[in-house]
Design an enzyme around this catalytic site. Structure first.
Site, mmCIF file in Angstrom:
data_model
loop_
_atom_site.group_PDB
_atom_site.id
_atom_site.type_symbol
_atom_site.label_atom_id
_atom_site.label_comp_id
_atom_site.label_asym_id
_atom_site.label_seq_id
_atom_site.Cartn_x
_atom_site.Cartn_y
_atom_site.Cartn_z
ATOM 1 N N THR A 124 0.861 -1.182 0.000
ATOM 2 C CA THR A 124 0.000 0.000 0.000
ATOM 3 C C THR A 124 0.902 1.238 0.000
ATOM 4 O O THR A 124 2.123 1.128 -0.059
ATOM 5 C CB THR A 124 -0.918 0.065 1.237
ATOM 6 O OG1 THR A 124 -0.117 0.326 2.394
ATOM 7 C CG2 THR A 124 -1.687 -1.237 1.431
ATOM 8 N N ARG A 125 0.280 2.411 0.096
ATOM 9 C CA ARG A 125 1.028 3.665 0.182
ATOM 10 C C ARG A 125 1.294 4.041 1.644
ATOM 11 O O ARG A 125 1.713 5.167 1.933
ATOM 12 C CB ARG A 125 0.252 4.769 -0.542
ATOM 13 C CG ARG A 125 1.122 5.911 -1.060
ATOM 14 C CD ARG A 125 0.423 6.729 -2.122
ATOM 15 N NE ARG A 125 -0.877 7.223 -1.720
ATOM 16 C CZ ARG A 125 -1.092 8.352 -1.041
ATOM 17 N NH1 ARG A 125 -0.082 9.119 -0.692
ATOM 18 N NH2 ARG A 125 -2.321 8.722 -0.736
ATOM 19 N N LYS A 126 1.088 3.094 2.552
ATOM 20 C CA LYS A 126 1.366 3.321 3.974
ATOM 21 C C LYS A 126 2.851 3.071 4.226
ATOM 22 O O LYS A 126 3.256 2.077 4.831
ATOM 23 C CB LYS A 126 0.507 2.406 4.838
ATOM 24 C CG LYS A 126 -0.983 2.715 4.732
ATOM 25 C CD LYS A 126 -1.809 1.724 5.532
ATOM 26 C CE LYS A 126 -3.299 2.021 5.406
ATOM 27 N NZ LYS A 126 -4.136 1.037 6.130
ATOM 28 N N THR A 127 3.659 3.997 3.728
ATOM 29 C CA THR A 127 5.100 3.859 3.809
ATOM 30 C C THR A 127 5.694 4.939 4.717
ATOM 31 O O THR A 127 5.015 5.878 5.106
ATOM 32 C CB THR A 127 5.721 3.971 2.406
ATOM 33 O OG1 THR A 127 5.264 5.178 1.788
ATOM 34 C CG2 THR A 127 5.317 2.788 1.537
ATOM 35 N N THR B 153 4.373 -2.982 5.351
ATOM 36 C CA THR B 153 5.269 -1.895 5.776
ATOM 37 C C THR B 153 5.022 -1.430 7.201
ATOM 38 O O THR B 153 5.881 -0.774 7.784
ATOM 39 C CB THR B 153 5.120 -0.679 4.836
ATOM 40 O OG1 THR B 153 3.721 -0.362 4.681
ATOM 41 C CG2 THR B 153 5.717 -0.966 3.477
#
Length: 300
Positions: free
Chosen positions: A145-148, A285
């Site tokens: 995901t874009r949960k970085t 992440t």
């Protein structure tokens, strides 16, 4: 031990030419002023051994290499390839050596180890979930995901790829994802999709986060390419996905269905279904364990 890279293609070739600026910022953050430790050890030539001290996937070599290229005067020699996987716990495996002035080795040590440990941890988790999917016969996409971590996204996305997962969106500009806030702000799913389609361009897919089968039907009718069934529970998502696939196939439209929302390696098998094309994991992440590495200068 095995390798996840079954071709001669190099993962490092994925990286943009400007990734060196990212590493430069890490080094600047770590040593913003005097390096007293470097002053103490001086310029004597030393050899340090890089040990991998827990099982997992080796990932992040380009970042490690670039750290020592930038500190200057150091040579890194690897004994294993990117994507090598240790299945069993081995107390300490020498996987590389770093040769150079003592102060330069220590200047890069922690920055290089942090990148390698984080990247390898994500690759290991990605490999774990992809292997689980393969074991259960799920042929769909396992995605991140874009949960970085801000400033560390390139490393984390790279680790996903080495481990066998899909990166999903690389960033906010990569694909269009319309979530609940977009829908509430525009007034409806239809309005949000139509507005996005006007400017997104023919080559950009549009995905819509949906809370029900009705939401998904509205999104597809408006022109969405992918519908994300979010936080609906595994049985509800599988039933909804099959219903959507069947209904829209009869109208000659092929769609992609993504399952998302708090899914982990432990709960993933309950979501595996031929009707689901993508399962995304924020857990790739968030909260992932690091792989343990250490760098030890050898005594004379």
């Amino acid at each position: 031990m095995s390798s996840l890279n079954t071709t001669e293609l190099q993962f490092s070739n994925l990286l943009p030419t400007h990734f060196d600026t990212l590493i430069a910022s890490w080094l600047a953050e770590d040593t913003p002023a005097f390096d007293v430790g470097g002053y103490v050890v001086g310029e004597e030539q030393k050899t340090a051994i890089l040990y991998m001290k827990s099982k997992g996937v080796l990932a992040g070599k380009p970042f490690f290499d670039e750290v020592f290229r930038q500190v200057g005067g150091c040579k890194v020699t690897w004994h294993y390839e990117e994507g090598e996987y240790w299945h069993e716990f081995i107390e300490k495996v020498p996987i590389a050596k770093v040769e150079g002035p003592a102060r330069k080795i220590l200047l890069g040590e922690r920055v290089a180890l942090n990148a390698l440990a984080r990247c390898s941890g994500i690759a290991t988790e990605a490999h774990k979930i992809r292997s689980l999917a393969d074991k259960h016969g799920f042929r769909g996409i396992i995605a991140g995901t874009r949960k970085t971590t801000p400033g560390f996204r390139l490393v984390e996305k790279y680790g996903m790829v080495v481990g066998g997962a899909d990166t999903h969106r690389m960033d906010l500009s990569h694909m269009v994802m319309l979530k609940d806030n977009h829908v509430w702000s525009t007034g409806s799913i239809t309005k949000a999709v139509e507005a996005a389609r006007k400017v997104a361009g023919f080559s950009t897919k549009i995905e819509v986060e949906c809370q029900s089968t009705d939401d998904a039907n509205e999104a597809i009718a408006a022109g969405a390419d992918i519908v994300m069934l979010d936080n609906m529970g595994p049985e509800t998502i599988k039933t909804s996905a099959q219903s959507l696939k069947s209904a829209w196939a009869e109208r000659g439209k092929s769609i992609l269905v993504e399952a998302s929302g708090g899914i982990t390696a432990e709960t993933a098998p309950s979501y595996f279904s031929p009707a689901i094309d993508i399962i995304s994991f924020g857990s790739l992440t968030q909260g992932v364990s690091f792989v343990d590495f250490s760098l030890k200068i050898q005594k004379n």
